[in-house]
Design a protein around this motif. Sequence first.
Motif, PDB file in Angstrom:
ATOM      1  N   THR A   1       0.821  -1.334  -0.034  1.00  0.00           N
ATOM      2  CA  THR A   1      -0.140   0.066  -0.034  1.00  0.00           C
ATOM      3  C   THR A   1       0.886   1.160   0.020  1.00  0.00           C
ATOM      4  O   THR A   1       2.061   0.997   0.423  1.00  0.00           O
ATOM      5  CB  THR A   1      -0.937   0.123   1.192  1.00  0.00           C
ATOM      6  N   GLN A   2       0.399   2.355  -0.424  1.00  0.00           N
ATOM      7  CA  GLN A   2       0.930   3.650  -0.240  1.00  0.00           C
ATOM      8  C   GLN A   2       1.007   4.598   1.135  1.00  0.00           C
ATOM      9  O   GLN A   2      -0.084   4.678   1.370  1.00  0.00           O
ATOM     10  CB  GLN A   2       0.584   4.399  -1.366  1.00  0.00           C
TER      11      GLN A   2
ATOM     12  N   TYR B   1      -8.791   6.653  -2.920  1.00  0.00           N
ATOM     13  CA  TYR B   1      -7.372   6.712  -2.485  1.00  0.00           C
ATOM     14  C   TYR B   1      -7.375   5.537  -1.508  1.00  0.00           C
ATOM     15  O   TYR B   1      -6.727   4.532  -1.594  1.00  0.00           O
ATOM     16  CB  TYR B   1      -6.697   7.861  -1.999  1.00  0.00           C
ATOM     17  N   LYS B   2      -8.352   5.664  -0.328  1.00  0.00           N
ATOM     18  CA  LYS B   2      -8.211   4.709   0.641  1.00  0.00           C
ATOM     19  C   LYS B   2      -8.933   3.410   0.115  1.00  0.00           C
ATOM     20  O   LYS B   2      -8.442   2.354   0.769  1.00  0.00           O
ATOM     21  CB  LYS B   2      -9.316   5.371   1.625  1.00  0.00           C
TER      22      LYS B   2
ATOM     23  N   ASN C   1      -5.882   1.662  -1.625  1.00  0.00           N
ATOM     24  CA  ASN C   1      -5.242   0.657  -0.653  1.00  0.00           C
ATOM     25  C   ASN C   1      -5.763  -0.455  -0.101  1.00  0.00           C
ATOM     26  O   ASN C   1      -5.363  -1.517   0.081  1.00  0.00           O
ATOM     27  CB  ASN C   1      -4.770   1.628   0.344  1.00  0.00           C
TER      28      ASN C   1
ATOM     29  N   ASP D   1       2.341  -2.923   4.401  1.00  0.00           N
ATOM     30  CA  ASP D   1       1.277  -2.106   4.354  1.00  0.00           C
ATOM     31  C   ASP D   1       1.668  -0.799   4.996  1.00  0.00           C
ATOM     32  O   ASP D   1       1.757  -0.522   5.946  1.00  0.00           O
ATOM     33  CB  ASP D   1       0.072  -2.683   5.472  1.00  0.00           C
TER      34      ASP D   1
ATOM     35  N   ASP E   1       0.804   2.165   4.397  1.00  0.00           N
ATOM     36  CA  ASP E   1      -0.195   3.086   4.551  1.00  0.00           C
ATOM     37  C   ASP E   1      -0.472   2.996   6.280  1.00  0.00           C
ATOM     38  O   ASP E   1      -0.693   3.684   6.949  1.00  0.00           O
ATOM     39  CB  ASP E   1      -1.890   2.624   3.855  1.00  0.00           C
TER      40      ASP E   1
END
Length: 162
Positions: A67-68, A101-102, A105, A121, A123
């Motif tokens: 994830t970012q 965006y969420k 992810n 992860d 994020d």
Amino acid sequence: VIPNIYMRLFLLKNKLLKKKIHIDAFAHIRNKKIVIDNKSILEKFEKSLNTFVKICKVHDVIPILATQANKITNQPEEKVLKSMERISWMNIKYDDYMKIYKEMNEKIREVSLKNNILCVDLDKSVPKDSLHLIDAVHLSEEGSIYASEVISNTIGKIIFEE
């Protein structure tokens, strides 16, 4: 580097074609209402993730998704809102952007789980502060070091367990 190369290629194209080409790649959509179709975006994103996983497996490569890390939150700091001004030029509201965006992810987490592959992860791991992120999504030097430690530690656990 990339934004500078992008600009120079536009200038070169203008010179080669002997005509003026507008450098703003988003001029045709700027200030126009954009409808974000979350369902379609997420379906295409999931297909892309699954394609990546399948290509890795076909070539005997162990896929790992991540994830970012980000500071896209319900109550963003002023610096984050400032860095996100470009989306407002396309009439995209911050809340709409945050939602998709969420969800993207989360889609990464789902695809990892369904395919029984590792998901790093970032994020959830990287602190959402100015020490680790310089704007909404770009890591600082400290953030890059932190993320590299999270990634290597996560992968290391898998390697040394087997």
